[in-house]
Design a protein around this motif. Structure first.
Motif, PDB file in Angstrom:
ATOM      1  N   HIS A 140     -28.962 -12.020  27.035  1.00  0.00           N
ATOM      2  CA  HIS A 140     -28.173 -13.201  26.699  1.00  0.00           C
ATOM      3  C   HIS A 140     -29.136 -14.356  26.452  1.00  0.00           C
ATOM      4  N   VAL A 141     -28.923 -15.068  25.354  1.00  0.00           N
ATOM      5  CA  VAL A 141     -29.707 -16.271  25.046  1.00  0.00           C
ATOM      6  C   VAL A 141     -28.775 -17.462  25.202  1.00  0.00           C
ATOM      7  N   TYR A 142     -29.165 -18.412  26.067  1.00  0.00           N
ATOM      8  CA  TYR A 142     -28.357 -19.600  26.318  1.00  0.00           C
ATOM      9  C   TYR A 142     -29.081 -20.822  25.749  1.00  0.00           C
ATOM     10  N   VAL A 143     -28.345 -21.653  24.997  1.00  0.00           N
ATOM     11  CA  VAL A 143     -28.903 -22.850  24.368  1.00  0.00           C
ATOM     12  C   VAL A 143     -27.929 -24.001  24.570  1.00  0.00           C
ATOM     13  N   SER A 144     -28.484 -25.191  24.765  1.00  0.00           N
ATOM     14  CA  SER A 144     -27.639 -26.377  24.845  1.00  0.00           C
ATOM     15  C   SER A 144     -28.510 -27.616  24.651  1.00  0.00           C
ATOM     16  N   PRO A 145     -27.999 -28.622  23.941  1.00  0.00           N
ATOM     17  CA  PRO A 145     -28.755 -29.880  23.885  1.00  0.00           C
ATOM     18  C   PRO A 145     -28.792 -30.523  25.262  1.00  0.00           C
ATOM     19  N   VAL A 146     -29.882 -31.217  25.538  1.00  0.00           N
ATOM     20  CA  VAL A 146     -30.013 -31.854  26.844  1.00  0.00           C
ATOM     21  C   VAL A 146     -28.918 -32.891  27.037  1.00  0.00           C
ATOM     22  N   GLN A 147     -28.581 -33.584  25.972  1.00  0.00           N
ATOM     23  CA  GLN A 147     -27.499 -34.570  26.035  1.00  0.00           C
ATOM     24  C   GLN A 147     -26.345 -34.095  25.164  1.00  0.00           C
ATOM     25  N   GLY A 148     -25.171 -34.049  25.763  1.00  0.00           N
ATOM     26  CA  GLY A 148     -23.997 -33.633  25.015  1.00  0.00           C
ATOM     27  C   GLY A 148     -23.720 -32.144  25.176  1.00  0.00           C
ATOM     28  N   ASN A 149     -22.586 -31.722  24.671  1.00  0.00           N
ATOM     29  CA  ASN A 149     -22.171 -30.329  24.740  1.00  0.00           C
ATOM     30  C   ASN A 149     -22.667 -29.549  23.537  1.00  0.00           C
ATOM     31  N   CYS A 150     -22.657 -28.231  23.704  1.00  0.00           N
ATOM     32  CA  CYS A 150     -23.152 -27.355  22.648  1.00  0.00           C
ATOM     33  C   CYS A 150     -21.984 -26.829  21.829  1.00  0.00           C
ATOM     34  N   ASN A 151     -22.149 -26.799  20.534  1.00  0.00           N
ATOM     35  CA  ASN A 151     -21.110 -26.285  19.645  1.00  0.00           C
ATOM     36  C   ASN A 151     -21.779 -25.653  18.428  1.00  0.00           C
TER      37      ASN A 151
ATOM     38  N   ILE B  97     -19.475 -21.660  30.652  1.00  0.00           N
ATOM     39  CA  ILE B  97     -19.366 -22.761  31.601  1.00  0.00           C
ATOM     40  C   ILE B  97     -20.069 -22.353  32.892  1.00  0.00           C
ATOM     41  N   LEU B  98     -21.036 -23.153  33.321  1.00  0.00           N
ATOM     42  CA  LEU B  98     -21.765 -22.871  34.549  1.00  0.00           C
ATOM     43  C   LEU B  98     -21.003 -23.409  35.753  1.00  0.00           C
ATOM     44  N   SER B  99     -21.510 -23.099  36.944  1.00  0.00           N
ATOM     45  CA  SER B  99     -20.844 -23.513  38.174  1.00  0.00           C
ATOM     46  C   SER B  99     -20.793 -25.036  38.312  1.00  0.00           C
ATOM     47  N   ASP B 100     -21.772 -25.729  37.721  1.00  0.00           N
ATOM     48  CA  ASP B 100     -21.755 -27.192  37.771  1.00  0.00           C
ATOM     49  C   ASP B 100     -20.953 -27.792  36.625  1.00  0.00           C
ATOM     50  N   GLU B 101     -20.174 -26.939  35.908  1.00  0.00           N
ATOM     51  CA  GLU B 101     -19.283 -27.314  34.817  1.00  0.00           C
ATOM     52  C   GLU B 101     -20.034 -27.767  33.566  1.00  0.00           C
ATOM     53  N   SER B 102     -21.345 -27.550  33.521  1.00  0.00           N
ATOM     54  CA  SER B 102     -22.067 -27.822  32.289  1.00  0.00           C
ATOM     55  C   SER B 102     -21.781 -26.707  31.286  1.00  0.00           C
ATOM     56  N   GLU B 103     -21.928 -27.027  30.002  1.00  0.00           N
ATOM     57  CA  GLU B 103     -21.518 -26.117  28.941  1.00  0.00           C
ATOM     58  C   GLU B 103     -22.743 -25.640  28.166  1.00  0.00           C
ATOM     59  N   LEU B 104     -22.810 -24.334  27.922  1.00  0.00           N
ATOM     60  CA  LEU B 104     -23.903 -23.742  27.171  1.00  0.00           C
ATOM     61  C   LEU B 104     -23.349 -22.931  26.012  1.00  0.00           C
ATOM     62  N   CYS B 105     -24.198 -22.732  25.008  1.00  0.00           N
ATOM     63  CA  CYS B 105     -23.898 -21.794  23.932  1.00  0.00           C
ATOM     64  C   CYS B 105     -24.548 -20.455  24.279  1.00  0.00           C
ATOM     65  N   LYS B 106     -23.778 -19.379  24.165  1.00  0.00           N
ATOM     66  CA  LYS B 106     -24.228 -18.058  24.599  1.00  0.00           C
ATOM     67  C   LYS B 106     -24.277 -17.109  23.413  1.00  0.00           C
ATOM     68  N   TYR B 107     -25.428 -16.434  23.247  1.00  0.00           N
ATOM     69  CA  TYR B 107     -25.601 -15.389  22.233  1.00  0.00           C
ATOM     70  C   TYR B 107     -25.894 -14.078  22.965  1.00  0.00           C
ATOM     71  N   THR B 108     -25.263 -12.987  22.553  1.00  0.00           N
ATOM     72  CA  THR B 108     -25.422 -11.682  23.197  1.00  0.00           C
ATOM     73  C   THR B 108     -26.198 -10.737  22.298  1.00  0.00           C
ATOM     74  N   ILE B 109     -27.225 -10.135  22.867  1.00  0.00           N
ATOM     75  CA  ILE B 109     -28.028  -9.107  22.172  1.00  0.00           C
ATOM     76  C   ILE B 109     -27.762  -7.789  22.899  1.00  0.00           C
ATOM     77  N   GLU B 110     -27.084  -6.861  22.262  1.00  0.00           N
ATOM     78  CA  GLU B 110     -26.673  -5.622  22.918  1.00  0.00           C
ATOM     79  C   GLU B 110     -27.683  -4.492  22.751  1.00  0.00           C
ATOM     80  N   ASN B 111     -28.806  -4.773  22.100  1.00  0.00           N
ATOM     81  CA  ASN B 111     -29.851  -3.764  21.948  1.00  0.00           C
ATOM     82  C   ASN B 111     -30.961  -4.041  22.953  1.00  0.00           C
ATOM     83  N   PRO B 112     -31.110  -3.176  23.979  1.00  0.00           N
ATOM     84  CA  PRO B 112     -32.152  -3.444  24.984  1.00  0.00           C
ATOM     85  C   PRO B 112     -33.573  -3.394  24.425  1.00  0.00           C
ATOM     86  N   GLU B 113     -33.761  -2.763  23.226  1.00  0.00           N
ATOM     87  CA  GLU B 113     -35.093  -2.666  22.627  1.00  0.00           C
ATOM     88  C   GLU B 113     -35.478  -3.931  21.867  1.00  0.00           C
ATOM     89  N   GLU B 114     -34.532  -4.811  21.618  1.00  0.00           N
ATOM     90  CA  GLU B 114     -34.811  -6.025  20.856  1.00  0.00           C
ATOM     91  C   GLU B 114     -35.728  -6.938  21.656  1.00  0.00           C
TER      92      GLU B 114
END
Length: 586
Positions: free
Chosen positions: A431-442, A450-467
């Protein structure tokens, strides 16, 4: 209240000398001198009491019967509010209630027990019954075959097994009721020859000049020791040349051993011994080592398939083959230790799956299962499986070694993730997580996390373990982002703790556009302002030059290099005469 008729009134004898009558006392709610008074007497002469009654929840009264055997007795209960009676007519011979047998003892073999006892009522002919309690909790009743017999034989028992027995008796003639049970006697049958066979297995390790064979054995539910196992005998012999077999004995505390054999075929048998005899031999055939298998460094490896855990254990399946009469699965309870506590389980020829359970299985530990097919005591490795009771998140995250930035994207490169046996789960991807330091990710193509501290991240999933690389696009230039790469298994991933921070550069195309849109026009305007008269004369003269006019584009009207305009083609709004010399000349 007035008294009620005495309930459960009956009389009986234990020794044919004294009769005891009993009945149940009823509550009248009168006490002291007004409490109920009980009198037991002959029905024909109720004024003369036979005995004095004593009551404590149940009332009783006893008297000597002498030579009389037929009795008609009446119990009378009275208080100031009334009087009631109950009558019992009986023959003493029909009311025998024997005392409990005593001095119970036994004689036994490995499968039989004979119980003996004594009783006090020797002048009464008794019929006795023996209750036998088995180890499984079941109860059997055995009656004496002959009246007045003081023993009973129970057959079909298990050798070297504890049983508990007790005896009761009743009158053989005119049975009235059973006596109380005797004190229980617990006894054990003698030892017998072990029945069934041991369950045996092996692990073969090629070594220089032959093979080390580790032998294991255990008692199964179908095996009955029928005594105390004192030793095990292990025997092995070559099959090809019929050489003299070799044997070794082990104490009963052992359940494994290691022997060395060469590359020929061998027949191995193991027997258990108690104080009586040996069990039947359990046999294994070790096939001749092939040329390929003789080399320690050239063993053919089967591909390991993955299996999944369930609530009850680890589900293992295999492809059934018709050529085998049974299947064996072996595994290690503690794969990270040596010895690993090798276990095995046998299955019938129609089985193709099983749930392997063990109290030693714990989440996050990889277990290896080897599936063998067996025919005529020869086992062949068919398949290998690996799996977890329950997968856990990976211990480590991938190490990002390289980051390539553009104004709107970032390319991440990380090292190959080590997927060794110590990992707590199968690597499924990243999983690759990205977010601007200021503001939400879109970001386009991502999912929100959504993390436990309610901050918001953009999530990308790579399903190939060899990548090992991934590019995140659609970033904003000149912006600070936080980014992290997480590995995940079937048990998920560890919580996000540390981020890496990146700054996207300015957009060079935008600068070029700004240069063209602002700098160039400004420069042109400055030059035009500096050469104002020249520009005005070139671009907007007071008297336009006909050679530069697009109107005068008639090719057929030319004199030398000059263009000629036909007056009649021109309809001027006004005419003006120039007074200068050029005008006069024209």
């Amino acid at each position: 209240e007035p008294p009620e008729t005495p309930k459960d009134f009956s009389c009986q004898t234990q020794d044919m000398k004294r009769v005891t009558c009993t009945w149940r006392e009823e509550e009248t709610y009168l006490y002291g001198k007004n409490s109920p008074r009980y009198t037991l007497s002959k029905t024909s002469s109720q004024k003369m009491a036979l005995c004095k009654a004593s009551c404590s929840k149940q009332c009783s009264c006893s008297w000597n019967i002498g030579q009389q055997h037929i009795w008609n007795v009446t119990v009378t209960v009275e208080n100031p509010l009334g009087k009631k009676t109950a009558t019992d007519v009986f023959d003493v011979n029909h009311r025998v209630y024997p005392t409990a047998p005593f001095q119970v003892w036994e004689d036994c073999t490995d499968t039989e027990m004979t119980f003996h006892w004594n009783y006090e009522n020797k002048e009464i002919e008794l019929f006795c019954q023996t209750e036998l309690l088995k180890p499984d909790g079941k109860v059997e009743l055995h009656n004496s075959s002959v009246a007045d017999s003081r023993r009973v034989t129970v057959r079909g028992l298990q050798p070297y097994t504890e049983y508990t027995a007790r005896v009761r008796c009743g009158a053989a003639k005119h049975f009235w009721r059973w006596s109380e049970w005797s004190q229980p006697l617990t006894a054990r049958t003698n030892e017998g020859t072990p029945s069934g066979k041991l369950d045996i297995w092996r692990e073969i390790t090629p070594v220089l000049g032959g093979r080390n064979v580790t032998l294991f054995w255990k008692q199964t539910p179908s095996f009955q020791a029928n005594g105390e196992i004192i030793s095990y005998e292990v025997t092995w012999e070559k099959i090809e040349d019929g050489s003299q077999p070799e044997s070794i004995f082990f104490s009963s505390v052992y359940n494994s051993t290691r022997i060395f054999i060469d590359n020929h075929s061998y027949r191995i048998s193991i027997m258990a011994k108690n104080n009586v005899n040996f069990s039947l031999p359990s046999v294994l055939i070790i096939s001749r080592a092939t040329d390929n298998s003789r080399s320690i460094f050239s063993t053919k490896e089967l591909k390991e398939g993955q299996v999944n855990g369930t609530d009850d254990g680890i589900f293992v399946s295999w492809e059934p083959r018709r050529t085998y009469d049974s299947y064996i699965i072996d595994w290690c309870n503690f794969p990270r230790l040596q010895p690993c506590d090798l276990q095995w389980k046998r299955f019938g020829p129609n089985a193709s799956s099983a749930v392997i359970s063990s109290a030693a299985f714990v989440p996050g530990v990889r277990y290896k299962f080897r599936i063998y097919g067996s025919v005529a005591n020869r086992a062949s490795l068919l398949e290998k499986k690996i799996g977890y009771l329950r997968e856990l998140p990976p211990c480590l995250d991938p190490v990002v070694r390289k980051i390539d930035l553009t104004y709107n994207s970032v390319t991440l490169s990380w090292d190959s993730y080590l997927t060794n046996e110590s990992e707590p789960g199968f690597l499924r991807g990243y999983h690759v997580y990205v977010s601007p330091v200021q503001g939400n990710c879109n970001l386009k193509g991502s999912k929100k996390q959504i993390l436990s501290d309610e901050s918001e991240l953009c999530k990308y999933t790579i399903e190939n373990p060899e990548e090992k690389t991934y590019t995140v696009k659609h970033l904003m230039p000149n912006t600070k982002y936080k980014i992290v790469v997480k590995a995940f298994t079937g048990g998920g991933e560890t919580p996000i703790v540390n981020f890496r921070y990146i700054d996207t550069p300015y957009n060079s195309n935008m600068l070029y556009f700004v240069f063209l849109l602002v700098i160039v026009p400004t420069l042109v305007a400055a030059i035009c302002h500096w050469k104002m008269n020249w520009v005005k004369e070139c671009c907007c003269p007071v008297i336009p030059s006909p050679n530069k006019s697009k109107v005068l584009s008639f090719k057929e009207f030319k004199v030398d290099s000059e263009k000629v305009m036909k007056i009649n083609d021109c309809l001027p709004d006004m005419l003006a005469m120039d007074s200068n010399a050029e005008a006069h000349k024209l």
